[in-house]
Every structure is written in structure tokens, then in C-alpha cells.
Design a protein around this motif. Structure first.
Motif, PDB file in Angstrom:
ATOM      1  N   ALA A  73       7.361  32.378  -1.920  1.00 50.72           N
ATOM      2  CA  ALA A  73       8.455  32.468  -0.946  1.00 50.72           C
ATOM      3  C   ALA A  73       8.985  33.894  -0.873  1.00 50.72           C
ATOM      4  O   ALA A  73       9.320  34.399   0.207  1.00 50.72           O
ATOM      5  CB  ALA A  73       9.576  31.501  -1.331  1.00 50.72           C
ATOM      6  N   THR A  74       9.056  34.565  -2.022  1.00 52.99           N
ATOM      7  CA  THR A  74       9.576  35.929  -2.075  1.00 52.99           C
ATOM      8  C   THR A  74       8.683  36.889  -1.289  1.00 52.99           C
ATOM      9  O   THR A  74       9.169  37.720  -0.528  1.00 52.99           O
ATOM     10  CB  THR A  74       9.694  36.389  -3.543  1.00 52.99           C
ATOM     11  OG1 THR A  74      10.563  35.487  -4.225  1.00 52.99           O
ATOM     12  CG2 THR A  74      10.222  37.802  -3.648  1.00 52.99           C
ATOM     13  N   LEU A  75       7.377  36.751  -1.468  1.00 53.31           N
ATOM     14  CA  LEU A  75       6.475  37.647  -0.738  1.00 53.31           C
ATOM     15  C   LEU A  75       6.464  37.337   0.762  1.00 53.31           C
ATOM     16  O   LEU A  75       6.311  38.228   1.583  1.00 53.31           O
ATOM     17  CB  LEU A  75       5.055  37.558  -1.309  1.00 53.31           C
ATOM     18  CG  LEU A  75       4.888  38.141  -2.713  1.00 53.31           C
ATOM     19  CD1 LEU A  75       3.478  37.886  -3.234  1.00 53.31           C
ATOM     20  CD2 LEU A  75       5.197  39.638  -2.740  1.00 53.31           C
ATOM     21  N   LEU A  76       6.662  36.062   1.097  1.00 56.42           N
ATOM     22  CA  LEU A  76       6.655  35.682   2.519  1.00 56.42           C
ATOM     23  C   LEU A  76       7.912  36.140   3.248  1.00 56.42           C
ATOM     24  O   LEU A  76       7.862  36.389   4.445  1.00 56.42           O
ATOM     25  CB  LEU A  76       6.526  34.157   2.664  1.00 56.42           C
ATOM     26  CG  LEU A  76       5.139  33.543   2.489  1.00 56.42           C
ATOM     27  CD1 LEU A  76       5.246  32.020   2.597  1.00 56.42           C
ATOM     28  CD2 LEU A  76       4.138  34.081   3.502  1.00 56.42           C
ATOM     29  N   ASP A  77       9.050  36.248   2.536  1.00 56.37           N
ATOM     30  CA  ASP A  77      10.295  36.499   3.283  1.00 56.37           C
ATOM     31  C   ASP A  77      10.497  37.967   3.687  1.00 56.37           C
ATOM     32  O   ASP A  77      11.472  38.291   4.369  1.00 56.37           O
ATOM     33  CB  ASP A  77      11.509  35.893   2.579  1.00 56.37           C
ATOM     34  CG  ASP A  77      12.114  36.776   1.510  1.00 56.37           C
ATOM     35  OD1 ASP A  77      11.724  37.954   1.382  1.00 56.37           O
ATOM     36  OD2 ASP A  77      12.985  36.287   0.776  1.00 56.37           O
ATOM     37  N   GLN A  78       9.573  38.851   3.303  1.00 54.88           N
ATOM     38  CA  GLN A  78       9.497  40.238   3.822  1.00 54.88           C
ATOM     39  C   GLN A  78      10.567  41.201   3.302  1.00 54.88           C
ATOM     40  O   GLN A  78      10.569  42.360   3.683  1.00 54.88           O
ATOM     41  CB  GLN A  78       9.541  40.269   5.375  1.00 54.88           C
ATOM     42  CG  GLN A  78       8.620  39.282   6.062  1.00 54.88           C
ATOM     43  CD  GLN A  78       7.150  39.573   5.822  1.00 54.88           C
ATOM     44  OE1 GLN A  78       6.688  40.679   6.020  1.00 54.88           O
ATOM     45  NE2 GLN A  78       6.396  38.576   5.349  1.00 54.88           N
TER      46      GLN A  78
END
Ligand SMILES: [Zn+2]
Length: 276
Positions: free
Chosen positions: A160-165
Motif C-alpha cells: 500500500a505504501t509503494l502504491l500511494d506514491q
């Protein structure tokens, strides 16, 4: 969804095809693509010449000679097409720019989620959605420290952290699965529980993944085609994305697909285990 490497490929294709072209007319067939008034949009761009197309994460930035910049976010399905005849565009082409050499630049978006917005040149980084983006791979702003500091503050999963930019920008679903497999990190690992060693492994892998994908012209996973009609050829190099049921290349364990952060997530249950 187009990811950073695909958008970069589109950007390069557009610079070859439409740089220094003047816009002589604009046909807006679906108003909601435009943020603000469609009439103002036309007034501001008709007569202007495209100086360059640049990019910030997954936003394309069209710079014009009248000091305006058009921000274009492709969202789920947006594509640009350059064609010689109007008849070459189908009903999904929602904005068509008529260019002074007789060609047309069309924005095609089946799901109509894409957005275009005009700002004064150099104001694009003040637009909220762009200002919130974390450093981009392959730039000086993206460092081991930026990654460590970003992870330290976040309790949600690394996926989720990498996806949220916010910690690093430009990685979408496909590349997040790929880099986590390569770095042997479980996608559900809380970001603040990822070890220093794992972050050290992950940091260069993110750069490498993006570099390779750009070199290959983006992935073809979702019928992606660049502005010139060429199809990307990155698909064959995917290790884990879309590989559920296949043996892991490293250990032979069957790749599993689970849901993390609301997204289909592929991982090797043997190579990628939770730290605690
Ligand atoms: Zn494995």
C-alpha cells in the motif's frame, strides 16, 4: 492502468511526432475530461505551439510557447494517438487537437477517467495531486534515506505504501509486485517493519526495474500501445505479476495471488515471508 514506463514511452513518442506543431483547432467531445471551462481551454491553446512534452510520475506535461502547460493524467485507460485523418479516430477519442501540419493528436479514453488541466508554466508542481508525489526513481531526489524515512513513518503494508506514491512515485501494481519479489519482501509487511537490509536491497531494485521497463518500452499487460502504435515488449520479463499457479523462478514454490491494499497481489510464499 498505464504505469510510469508506459507514460515515459508515450512521452518520447509524442516528442518525436508533435514537438513544434501548432494547434489550429480543438474538438472536445466529452467536456468532463477538461478541468475548468472547455471554452477557456480552447481559447488558451488554439494558436499555441507545443514546445515539449515532459513528465512527472504518471502525468504528462505539454509545454506551449505561450507559457502555459497542459497537465494530462491518463488515469486508467487514457492513450494518445497521432493520426493523419479524422476518420481514423473512433467514438472513444474525446479530445482531438488539429495540428498545423494536417495531422491530428487524439486523446482516447474508453473509461473517461482521464483529466486535462491548464496551468501557467512552472506552476504544475503546485497542483495538489502533483505536489503530493514522492521522489521519482532514477532522479537525485530518490535516495536510500528518502525510502528509509518514508517507510519508518508508515504502519500500513509496504505494498500500500509503494502504491500511494508519497514515499516514491511512479510504481503501479505490476512493478510493486515485481520489485517486492526481487527484494524478497512480503507485500503485507508493515512498511515500518521492513528491515534496513531489505530496504538496502529494494532501493536499487526499484531504479533497475523502472530503467529496464523504460528501455523495453513499457508492459503490454493491458493492451498498451504508444502514440506511434508500437506495442511494448516488457511482458516477457515479468517474474511474479500474473504468474499465479506458476513455479517461482528462484525456488520452484507456486506463486500465489492474494488481495493487498485492495489490489490483486502476486508473491512467492517461500521467498517472501513476513518478518514477524
Ligand atoms: Zn520463491
Amino acid at each position: 492502468m498505464p504505469e510510469l514506463p508506459e507514460v515515459e514511452t508515450v512521452r518520447r513518442g509524442l516528442n518525436k511526432l508533435i514537438k513544434n506543431r501548432k494547434i489550429i483547432a480543438i474538438d472536445i467531445r466529452y467536456d468532463k475530461i477538461i478541468i475548468g471551462s472547455p471554452n477557456d481551454f480552447k481559447k488558451q491553446l488554439i494558436g499555441a505551439t507545443i514546445v515539449e512534452v515532459s513528465r512527472r510520475a504518471k502525468y504528462l506535461l505539454f509545454h506551449f510557447d505561450n507559457d502555459l502547460t497542459m497537465i494530462s493524467h491518463l488515469r486508467m485507460e487514457g492513450k494518445y494517438q497521432v493520426r493523419n485523418q479524422l476518420a481514423d479516430f473512433d467514438k472513444h477519442a474525446h479530445v482531438i487537437f488539429y495540428l498545423d501540419d494536417g495531422s491530428y493528436l487524439g486523446y482516447r479514453d474508453v473509461r473517461k477517467f482521464g483529466k486535462m488541466q491548464i496551468v501557467a508554466r512552472n506552476q504544475e508542481m503546485q497542483v495538489k495531486s502533483i505536489a503530493a508525489l514522492g521522489p521519482e526513481p532514477l532522479t537525485a531526489q530518490y535516495t536510500l534515506e528518502s525510502l528509509e524515512n518514508g517507510f519508518k513513518k508508515r504502519k500500513k503494508s509496504i505494498k500500500a505504501t509503494l502504491l500511494d506514491q508519497h514515499v516514491v512515485s511512479g510504481l503501479g501494481n505490476i512493478y510493486v509486485d515485481e520489485v517486492l519479489w526481487r527484494a524478497k519482501i512480503h507485500p503485507e509487511e508493515p512498511a515500518n517493519k521492513v528491515t534496513e537490509l531489505q530496504i538496502k536491497a529494494l532501493y536499487p531494485i526499484i531504479n533497475d526495474e523502472i530503467k529496464q521497463a523504460i528501455a523495453a518500452g513499457g508492459t503490454t499487460v493491458r493492451s498498451y500501445v504508444d502514440a506511434t502504435g508500437h506495442t511494448g515488449n516488457f511482458q516477457l520479463q515479468l517474474h511474479v505479476y500474473d504468474q499465479e499457479g506458476q513455479p517461482c523462478e528462484r525456488c520452484g514454490t507456486i506463486i500465489e495471488k492474494i488481495k493487498v491494499a485492495g489490489r490483486g497481489t502476486h508473491y512467492c510464499p517461500h521467498c517472501q515471508v513476513l518478518n514477524s
